[in-house]
Structure formats: structure tokens, C-alpha cells
Design an enzyme around this catalytic site. Structure first.
Site, PDB file in Angstrom:
ATOM      1  N   LYS A  28      -2.011  51.170   0.813  1.00  0.00           N
ATOM      2  CA  LYS A  28      -1.330  52.221   1.741  1.00  0.00           C
ATOM      3  C   LYS A  28      -1.541  53.792   1.031  1.00  0.00           C
ATOM      4  O   LYS A  28      -1.804  53.977  -0.102  1.00  0.00           O
ATOM      5  CB  LYS A  28       0.124  52.178   1.901  1.00  0.00           C
ATOM      6  CG  LYS A  28       0.460  50.891   2.782  1.00  0.00           C
ATOM      7  CD  LYS A  28       0.154  51.051   4.154  1.00  0.00           C
ATOM      8  CE  LYS A  28       0.273  49.821   5.040  1.00  0.00           C
ATOM      9  NZ  LYS A  28       1.664  49.469   5.357  1.00  0.00           N
ATOM     10  N   ARG A  54       2.296  41.195   2.802  1.00  0.00           N
ATOM     11  CA  ARG A  54       1.126  41.321   3.505  1.00  0.00           C
ATOM     12  C   ARG A  54       0.092  42.062   2.885  1.00  0.00           C
ATOM     13  O   ARG A  54       0.088  43.149   2.584  1.00  0.00           O
ATOM     14  CB  ARG A  54       1.404  42.021   4.966  1.00  0.00           C
ATOM     15  CG  ARG A  54       0.160  42.019   6.072  1.00  0.00           C
ATOM     16  CD  ARG A  54       0.769  42.840   7.131  1.00  0.00           C
ATOM     17  NE  ARG A  54      -0.198  42.876   8.182  1.00  0.00           N
ATOM     18  CZ  ARG A  54      -0.848  43.811   8.419  1.00  0.00           C
ATOM     19  NH1 ARG A  54      -0.920  44.886   7.388  1.00  0.00           N
ATOM     20  NH2 ARG A  54      -1.920  43.782   9.157  1.00  0.00           N
TER      21      ARG A  54
END
Length: 275
Positions: free
Chosen positions: A219, A255
């Protein structure tokens, strides 16, 4: 001969990401065909993935929506091919009830919904009808606008309240409580400070009594901390740090893009904590 030790403490399940999209933030365009997708899926299974998460529409900041028809065309052949080759649990990453229905029919058993069953008024009822596990994620706004100056008075309290409300809505529609997962939505309508606050508050989310899914892989907040990680593929270290923190705080699954490295890190952590 090297002695093989089994970690004495349970680690989170590792959900491997398989995107069949042209524009996902990390791997968009790499696995556009069903053949490419199944090859990547096989690779993640061989690396030890516990779950595969299949996505046919990018939810990166600024992403455009894909039609339900096109999304089904992208994901269903891949899910069918994976199901023929393996009995690994399959998650469908979609906001659309029609896509979720087609995916479950093809062999998926988890609906991973970044919109927390808000995309359509029928979504909660469809989730109940399907009887699959459902991941309810927090997202501020929608992918196209979620990073346009996101603001909260108290990000942890607001995300917690949202997730609990969505869980109640799902249960009111007939979704069994034991089928519901929560995801605080790292990177979905949050600043770096918001993301860090949510990561620090993971024990609070775990304490709500639902399995928690953590998705911090590659991210952008990692690049804000380490500006040298401008490319998504350069963020392995930060991804591992976030997911190790998740493992220490009791999340049920992470994830990730980097399955082998994440499993190794979590297994070493579990061995240390269990020593």
C-alpha cells in the site's frame, strides 16, 4: 539433514491476490487472460497460500468501474479453472451481487466486498442467499474519490462503528454471524496517519468478536514512510512489517501479493512467540 520445525502457534491464514485487471495498483495487466491467471494461482498455491482472492475490477484510488458483464467474464473462467485444479478456498473480490452470485456458482466460497454490501440494496439479501463467508470492509466514498482529502474526527471509532453497523445489517438480512469477517480497509479513503492509527488499533478490532482480515500489501502509506519505495513492488519490507503486526495482534488472515515471503515471516514469528 536440516530439522524442520512446525510453528507451535497458529498464524493468520494467508490470502494470495490474483487480479485479472488491466489497472490494479500493483499487478494490473500482468494476469489478464484466464491462462495467465491460473498460472499465477498455481504459483501461489505452490507457495502455500491458504486462500486465493480473485478480482476482476480494480479498486485502486481513481479506478473506473467495470460493467458486471465484463467483470464476470474476467473472473468466472479463472475460478472454474482453479476449482478444477485445486480445492483451495476461493474468495471473490467484488462489490457487485451479480458477480458474487456467478463466482459462488463457479466455486468461490467467500465474498470479499470492499463496499461492505452497500453497492446495491439487494447485496445483503444476496449474501444471505449465497450462504458464503462475507468480508465487510470499510471504505470512505468509492474507489474513484476515496483519496480526495479523507477526513475523520476519530478514524478508529468511526471505522469500528461502521463495521459493526454493517455486520448488524448483514445479520438482519439473514447472514449468519459466524460467516462475517471485518476489514478496517487500510488505504481505502485514509491518509498515512489514518492507516497507522488503524494498524495500531488492530487489537480493538480483533476484540469485536469477528475474524479480521488485514490487507496492507504494497500500500502507498509504505512509500510515505520510505520514499525510496515509489514502486509497489519495492514495498515488501513494509508489507511484512504490517502483516507481522497483524499476526501478533490476532488477525485471522492477511491479504498479500507476496505469499511465500509472508508465510515465512509469519512462521518465524510464530516460532519465536511459541518458544
Amino acid at each position: 539433514m536440516t530439522q524442520v520445525l512446525r510453528p507451535p502457534r497458529a498464524r493468520p491464514r494467508v490470502m494470495g491476490i490474483v487480479n485479472v485487471t488491466p489497472d490494479s495498483f500493483s499487478d494490473g495487466g500482468q494476469f489478464l487472460s484466464a491462462a495467465d491467471g491460473i498460472e499465477h494461482a498455481r504459483r501461489l498455491i505452490a507457495q502455500g497460500a491458504d486462500i486465493l482472492d480473485i478480482g476482476g475490477e480494480s479498486t485502486r484510488p481513481g479506478a473506473a468501474q467495470v460493467s458486471e458483464f465484463d467483470e464476470i467474464l474476467r473472473v468466472v473462467p479463472l475460478i472454474e479453472a482453479i476449482r478444477k485444479a485445486s480445492d483451495i478456498p476461493i474468495s471473490i473480490d467484488t462489490m457487485k451481487p451479480g458477480v458474487a452470485r456467478a463466482a459462488v456458482k463457479a466455486g468461490a466460497s467467500i465474498w470479499n466486498d470492499v463496499a461492505a454490501l452497500r453497492f446495491s440494496p439487494q447485496a445483503p439479501e444476496v449474501a444471505a442467499e449465497l450462504g458464503c463467508e462475507v468480508v465487510l470492509m470499510h471504505m470512505l466514498g468509492e474507489p474513484g474519490t476515496m483519496q480526495d482529502a479523507p477526513r475523520y474526527d476519530d478514524v478508529v471509532a468511526e471505522v469500528e462503528a461502521f463495521l459493526l453497523a454493517r455486520a448488524l445489517t448483514a445479520m438482519a438480512a439473514g447472514v449468519a454471524k459466524e460467516k462475517i469477517w471485518l476489514d478496517p480497509g487500510i488505504g481505502f479513503g485514509k491518509t498515512v496517519e489514518h492507516n497507522l492509527a488503524l494498524l495500531a488499533a488492530l487489537p480493538r478490532f480483533v476484540a469485536l468478536g469477528y475474524p479480521v482480515l488485514l490487507g496492507a500489501s504494497r500500500k502507498r502509506f509504505i512509500a510515505a514512510i520510505d520514499p525510496s519505495a515509489g514502486e509497489a513492488s519495492d514495498r515488501l519490507g513494509g508489507s511484512l512489517a504490517a502483516h507481522l503486526h497483524g499476526g501478533a495482534t490476532g488477525v485471522a488472515a492477511v491479504r498479500v501479493h507476496d505469499v511465500r515471503e509472508t508465510i515465512q515471516a509469519l512462521d518465524v514469528q510464530a516460532s519465536i512467540l511459541g518458544a
